[in-house]
Design an enzyme around this catalytic site. Structure first.
Site, PDB file in Angstrom:
ATOM      1  N   GLY A 161       0.768  -1.237   0.000  1.00 12.96           N
ATOM      2  CA  GLY A 161       0.000   0.000   0.000  1.00 12.96           C
ATOM      3  C   GLY A 161       0.797   1.285   0.000  1.00 12.96           C
ATOM      4  CG  ASP A 162       3.682   4.469   1.525  1.00 11.83           C
ATOM      5  OD1 ASP A 162       3.953   4.958   0.404  1.00 11.83           O
ATOM      6  OD2 ASP A 162       3.983   5.040   2.593  1.00 11.83           O
ATOM      7  CG  LEU A 163       6.561  -1.874  -2.261  1.00  6.09           C
ATOM      8  CD1 LEU A 163       7.199  -2.096  -0.905  1.00  6.09           C
ATOM      9  CD2 LEU A 163       6.122  -3.187  -2.874  1.00  6.09           C
ATOM     10  CD1 TRP A 164       7.528   4.982   0.100  1.00  9.55           C
ATOM     11  CD2 TRP A 164       9.401   5.913  -0.680  1.00  9.55           C
ATOM     12  NE1 TRP A 164       8.183   5.542   1.167  1.00  9.55           N
ATOM     13  CE2 TRP A 164       9.349   6.117   0.712  1.00  9.55           C
ATOM     14  CE3 TRP A 164      10.498   6.425  -1.398  1.00  9.55           C
ATOM     15  CZ2 TRP A 164      10.349   6.802   1.412  1.00  9.55           C
ATOM     16  CZ3 TRP A 164      11.490   7.109  -0.695  1.00  9.55           C
ATOM     17  CH2 TRP A 164      11.400   7.289   0.680  1.00  9.55           C
ATOM     18  CG  ASN A 167       8.029   2.578   2.971  1.00  7.92           C
ATOM     19  OD1 ASN A 167       8.794   3.078   3.800  1.00  7.92           O
ATOM     20  ND2 ASN A 167       6.839   3.093   2.715  1.00  7.92           N
TER      21      ASN A 167
END
Length: 262
Positions: A161-164, A167
């Site tokens: 869900g926030d896999l930049w 992370n």
């Protein structure tokens, strides 16, 4: 190995418990390394400290395949979250996101994620920019990206869900997930976020992913629709520096929708 403690005076109530629940949910299928949760305390989260190493092409391919298996583990619905409450953004200034469960991806993505965020940044986008963003959201709401490259609708995936790239930590155990905003979502959400700020060995990650879960030949043209939330979030969190990129992305979503017949 020492522990790593996350804390912050501005963290919303329930923030660390939600993050812990997300990490444990991502670890549950045992498909991809996830930082272990040691303890959730009042106002803090205690994690195992990870020792980073340099990324490699082989590790990236392996991670891509692992990520595909994680996604294939599924979720109860789009927008479903494993904890009570959900947030997106850095520890210093996270914002809450809805946790309503949806059967269909367009309802979740357009109505729960994109429209509320676009409304928060109307002034920053400017009138013309906001109109373009709204048009792109309408294309998504109409179902252009329900599937991949216009194919059959996707089932809910188990996504970070926030896999930049920040992370994803590269360790001796393999690329390891940290700091999620875990939920039931579209598999392209994670792949799109990896592309937003160019994760190391991105092509190899994609190769590994497709070796485990084959994709249509033009699937990467759908990525703008799935990184759109992350990009609008950057406008919200960091301001005008991301406006031009957000509007250009909206234009590419509209053009892709036209190609797919929407």
């Amino acid at each position: 190995m020492s522990d790593f403690v996350k804390n912050g005076p501005n963290a919303p109530k329930g923030y660390f418990a939600a993050e812990a629940a997300g990490l444990e949910w991502l670890a549950e299928p045992k498909t991809v390394p996830v930082v272990p949760v040691l303890e959730v305390g009042k106002g803090e989260l205690r994690l195992e400290r990870l020792e980073e190493i340099a990324p490699s092409a082989d590790a990236a391919r392996a991670f891509g395949a692992q990520l595909a298996r994680l996604h294939d583990a599924g979720a109860p619905g789009f927008g479903w979250t494993p904890g009570d409450g959900a947030w997106f953004g850095p520890l210093e200034s996270p914002f809450d996101v809805p946790t309503v469960e949806h059967e269909d991806f367009p309802d979740f993505w357009a109505d729960d994620r994109l429209r509320p965020l676009a409304d928060r940044i109307t002034r920053t986008l400017g009138a013309d920019g906001h109109d373009t963003v709204d048009e792109a959201i309408d294309v998504i709401a109409d179902g252009a990206f329900d599937g991949i490259s216009g194919q059959g609708a996707e089932e809910p995936s188990r996504v970070h869900g926030d896999l930049w790239s920040g992370n994803l930590l590269w360790t001796a155990d393999g690329a390891t997930l940290i700091d999620p905003s875990a939920h039931g979502g579209h598999r392209l959400e994670d792949l799109a976020m990896l592309s937003l700020f160019s994760a190391p060995f991105l092509d190899e990650i994609f190769e590994g992913y497709e070796s485990e879960h084959p994709m249509p030949g033009d699937w990467q043209q759908d990525l703008p629709a799935h990184l759109f939330f992350g990009l609008l979030a950057h406008v919200h969190l960091f301001g005008e520096a991301y406006v031009d990129q957000a509007i250009a992305t909206a234009e590419s979503i509209i053009a892709r929708g036209d190609e797919l017949g929407f």
